[in-house]
Design a protein around this motif. Structure first.
Motif, PDB file in Angstrom:
ATOM      1  N   THR A 269       0.806  -1.223   0.000  1.00  0.00           N
ATOM      2  CA  THR A 269       0.000   0.000   0.000  1.00  0.00           C
ATOM      3  C   THR A 269       0.836   1.268   0.000  1.00  0.00           C
ATOM      4  N   GLY A 270       2.095   1.164   0.405  1.00  0.00           N
ATOM      5  CA  GLY A 270       2.953   2.345   0.456  1.00  0.00           C
ATOM      6  C   GLY A 270       2.674   3.270   1.623  1.00  0.00           C
ATOM      7  N   ARG A 271       1.825   2.841   2.541  1.00  0.00           N
ATOM      8  CA  ARG A 271       1.509   3.696   3.690  1.00  0.00           C
ATOM      9  C   ARG A 271       2.680   3.734   4.678  1.00  0.00           C
ATOM     10  N   PRO A 272       2.891   4.867   5.367  1.00  0.00           N
ATOM     11  CA  PRO A 272       3.950   4.947   6.380  1.00  0.00           C
ATOM     12  C   PRO A 272       3.662   3.989   7.538  1.00  0.00           C
ATOM     13  N   ILE A 273       4.699   3.352   8.062  1.00  0.00           N
ATOM     14  CA  ILE A 273       4.567   2.445   9.202  1.00  0.00           C
ATOM     15  C   ILE A 273       5.598   2.836  10.257  1.00  0.00           C
ATOM     16  N   VAL A 274       5.324   2.527  11.511  1.00  0.00           N
ATOM     17  CA  VAL A 274       6.240   2.909  12.597  1.00  0.00           C
ATOM     18  C   VAL A 274       7.124   1.754  13.049  1.00  0.00           C
ATOM     19  N   ASN A 275       6.809   0.533  12.618  1.00  0.00           N
ATOM     20  CA  ASN A 275       7.655  -0.616  12.961  1.00  0.00           C
ATOM     21  C   ASN A 275       7.598  -1.637  11.843  1.00  0.00           C
TER      22      ASN A 275
END
Length: 377
Positions: A269-275
């Protein structure tokens, strides 16, 4: 390696530096009087020097990325436990080698052949040492023959085999190094210097052919078993989740959740992730620990604040991570009990949220595996 400072502060790098110092400071591995004592002293200097240099370089460069490695090894021999250690040791891949592996090595005759090769290398090396020592004492000449001994590379591979075996026994996943190296060592069965005493009595090609045939009996069966595996990968629940994320959230929406799932979210999806699954990074381990507080027994309000502080907008909750248990003491809530003893005995937060997410979170998507909770409400 993209500026990976952990490589500079690794035990391996420190080990190489100490070995170089030992080799430069004296004629390393050169036979002298009291050679055995000399070698023992050098080994002790190597061990303690490596540990000391590693600690010093880590302190100077402020690197903590590989701090968990020593703790994992420590947990293998003691009752030591912490969150990061349990995250590894609760996974079967990081447990001790299972009993089935040596049996598989035995059935293919790989283990007996490797043991035979290893013993042959030990015998040859011992003969070289005794011969070189005898020549030096009888002729009084500088012993250069040992430095040019053809068994040097064999000794190296034998020691490498021992190192890989120890790693594989301690951490089952690391048999990925042991098995290929065992196959390389098994090829030395064709070596005339090692097994000339056999070839002088038996026809060499015939002997090798018979051994290969015997090893192939189980080997062909193993290959056939793998070829008979049919099917395709399917994860409908995750496909539904990823489709919902792509069409129902903004491109800059920030997600958090289980590390394997986050890798799929980022990739698809290309969404930002934190881990994500790169758990060898100290900062990432700290963030993942805060994210996994969702599976602890903490209060929902406390966990929500942690997630908001990290900028998380959506949390992907998985029931499997809440309830799965590979062995005693290995559910996520039990792992958290080591870090958060004040909340022991309370119902895990994930169990509460799987039934009702309000008032601290809002459920936006749900299927039989995943539940997406909106954090900032």
């Amino acid at each position: 390696m993209f500026g990976n400072s952990m490589l500079l502060t690794s035990y391996y790098a420190s080990s190489l530096v100490v070995i170089c110092v030992i080799a430069i400071s004296r004629n390393f591995l050169k036979l002298e009087k009291m050679a055995l004592i000399s070698w023992v002293l050098q080994v002790l200097i190597w061990i303690f020097g490596t540990v000391a240099l590693k600690a010093l370089t880590s302190m100077i460069l402020g690197v903590r990325d590989d701090a968990h490695i020593f703790n994992i090894l420590k947990s293998k021999f003691t009752s030591y436990k912490d969150f990061d250690t349990l995250m590894y040791t609760c996974a079967p891949e990081f447990d001790f080698m299972e009993n089935e592996t040596p049996w598989r090595y035995l059935k293919t005759l790989l283990l007996p052949v490797v043991i035979l090769v290893f013993l042959a290398i030990c015998v040859r090396t011992l003969k070289d040492i005794l011969t070189s020592s005898r020549k030096k004492h009888t002729r009084g000449q500088d012993n250069e023959s040992w430095e040019h001994s053809t068994s040097g590379e064999l000794v190296y591979h034998a020691l490498q085999l021992v190192a890989f075996a120890v790693l594989a026994i301690l951490i089952m996943r690391l048999k990925l190094f042991l098995t290929p190296h065992m196959c390389v060592m098994a090829s030395l069965l064709c070596s005339r210097p090692l097994f000339g005493w056999i070839f002088s009595r038996l026809n060499r090609p015939l002997f090798i052919f018979i051994v290969v045939i015997l090893m192939s009996i189980q080997g062909v069966s193993n290959i056939q078993t793998q070829l008979n595996i049919k099917g395709e990968f399917s994860n409908i629940a995750q496909e539904e989740l990823l489709e919902w994320i792509k069409f129902s959230t903004k491109p800059n929406a920030v997600f958090a959740g289980a590390m394997p799932t986050m890798a799929s979210v980022k990739l698809s999806t290309g969404r930002p992730i934190v881990n994500h699954p790169h758990y060898e990074d100290a900062g990432l381990r700290a963030r993942t620990k805060m994210v996994y507080s969702m599976y602890s027994r903490k209060h929902a309000k406390e966990v929500k604040k942690l997630l908001i502080d990290m900028g998380v907008q959506y949390f992907i909750l998985e029931d499997a991570w809440c309830t799965r248990r590979t062995k005693t003491g290995c559910t996520m809530s039990e792992i958290w009990d080591i870090e958060d003893p004040s909340n022991v005995g309370k119902t895990p937060l994930c169990s509460i949220l799987s039934k009702e997410s309000l008032p601290h979170f809002v459920t936006l998507f749900q299927n039989n595996v995943y539940k997406v909770l909106k954090v900032g409400i």
